[in-house]
Scaffold this motif. Sequence first.
Motif, PDB file in Angstrom:
ATOM      1  N   ALA A   1       0.854  -1.188   0.000  1.00  0.00           N
ATOM      2  CA  ALA A   1       0.000   0.000   0.000  1.00  0.00           C
ATOM      3  C   ALA A   1       0.890   1.238   0.000  1.00  0.00           C
ATOM      4  N   LEU A   2       0.777   2.026  -1.043  1.00  0.00           N
ATOM      5  CA  LEU A   2       1.603   3.217  -1.196  1.00  0.00           C
ATOM      6  C   LEU A   2       1.294   4.233  -0.108  1.00  0.00           C
ATOM      7  N   GLY A   3       2.356   4.784   0.480  1.00  0.00           N
ATOM      8  CA  GLY A   3       2.198   5.807   1.504  1.00  0.00           C
ATOM      9  C   GLY A   3       2.696   7.141   0.980  1.00  0.00           C
ATOM     10  N   LYS A   4       3.138   7.992   1.899  1.00  0.00           N
ATOM     11  CA  LYS A   4       3.663   9.305   1.532  1.00  0.00           C
ATOM     12  C   LYS A   4       5.180   9.300   1.630  1.00  0.00           C
TER      13      LYS A   4
ATOM     14  N   THR B   1      -1.759 -19.415  10.716  1.00  0.00           N
ATOM     15  CA  THR B   1      -1.335 -18.249   9.944  1.00  0.00           C
ATOM     16  C   THR B   1      -1.251 -17.026  10.843  1.00  0.00           C
ATOM     17  N   GLY B   2      -0.408 -16.109  10.439  1.00  0.00           N
ATOM     18  CA  GLY B   2      -0.247 -14.855  11.165  1.00  0.00           C
ATOM     19  C   GLY B   2       0.075 -13.740  10.183  1.00  0.00           C
ATOM     20  N   LEU B   3       0.029 -12.515  10.643  1.00  0.00           N
ATOM     21  CA  LEU B   3       0.278 -11.357   9.798  1.00  0.00           C
ATOM     22  C   LEU B   3       1.518 -10.651  10.298  1.00  0.00           C
ATOM     23  N   VAL B   4       2.456 -10.416   9.368  1.00  0.00           N
ATOM     24  CA  VAL B   4       3.630  -9.596   9.683  1.00  0.00           C
ATOM     25  C   VAL B   4       3.521  -8.310   8.872  1.00  0.00           C
ATOM     26  N   THR B   5       3.916  -7.214   9.486  1.00  0.00           N
ATOM     27  CA  THR B   5       3.826  -5.922   8.825  1.00  0.00           C
ATOM     28  C   THR B   5       5.195  -5.268   8.752  1.00  0.00           C
ATOM     29  N   GLY B   6       5.329  -4.361   7.845  1.00  0.00           N
ATOM     30  CA  GLY B   6       6.581  -3.634   7.706  1.00  0.00           C
ATOM     31  C   GLY B   6       6.373  -2.372   6.902  1.00  0.00           C
ATOM     32  N   THR B   7       7.374  -1.523   6.938  1.00  0.00           N
ATOM     33  CA  THR B   7       7.360  -0.306   6.143  1.00  0.00           C
ATOM     34  C   THR B   7       8.527  -0.356   5.193  1.00  0.00           C
ATOM     35  N   ALA B   8       8.257  -0.039   3.942  1.00  0.00           N
ATOM     36  CA  ALA B   8       9.301  -0.054   2.916  1.00  0.00           C
ATOM     37  C   ALA B   8       9.632   1.365   2.503  1.00  0.00           C
ATOM     38  N   LYS B   9      10.874   1.573   2.181  1.00  0.00           N
ATOM     39  CA  LYS B   9      11.345   2.869   1.703  1.00  0.00           C
ATOM     40  C   LYS B   9      11.953   2.637   0.314  1.00  0.00           C
TER      41      LYS B   9
END
Length: 120
Positions: A89-92, A110-118
């Motif tokens: 999901a595109l951010g700012k 099952t589980g959910l892992v999250t992260g932020t990409a640059k």
Amino acid sequence: MADIMSVLASGYTSAALQTPSNTKYVNVDPKDYQGTWNGTYSNTKKFSITVTDVKGFRAQVKYQSEGTVKYQSVLIKDGSFRVGDTKFALGKNDTASIRTVVTDPVTGQTGLVTGTAKRA
């Protein structure tokens, strides 16, 4: 055999249908998506998503994360797309939110892992 079929049939009829999105696919600015996006998940695993050949609302994507490599053509809608079990999901400011469903090979949970990409 008839019992199995009736169980399957009742499962299909009682399953909740997902409501389709009312928004249409629209062309996106390739500059917003193209490039290599790097980040780290909440479980400290690193990942990389490379987006190329953005035309209209379609793109070619390569996803890599510790031994897993996936190539896929994607459709971009509402600022996001999916590659297998991963949602981008595109951010700012050249950032993106990444969510991936992972399955434990031992327990099958099952589980959910999250992260932020640059963008690199």
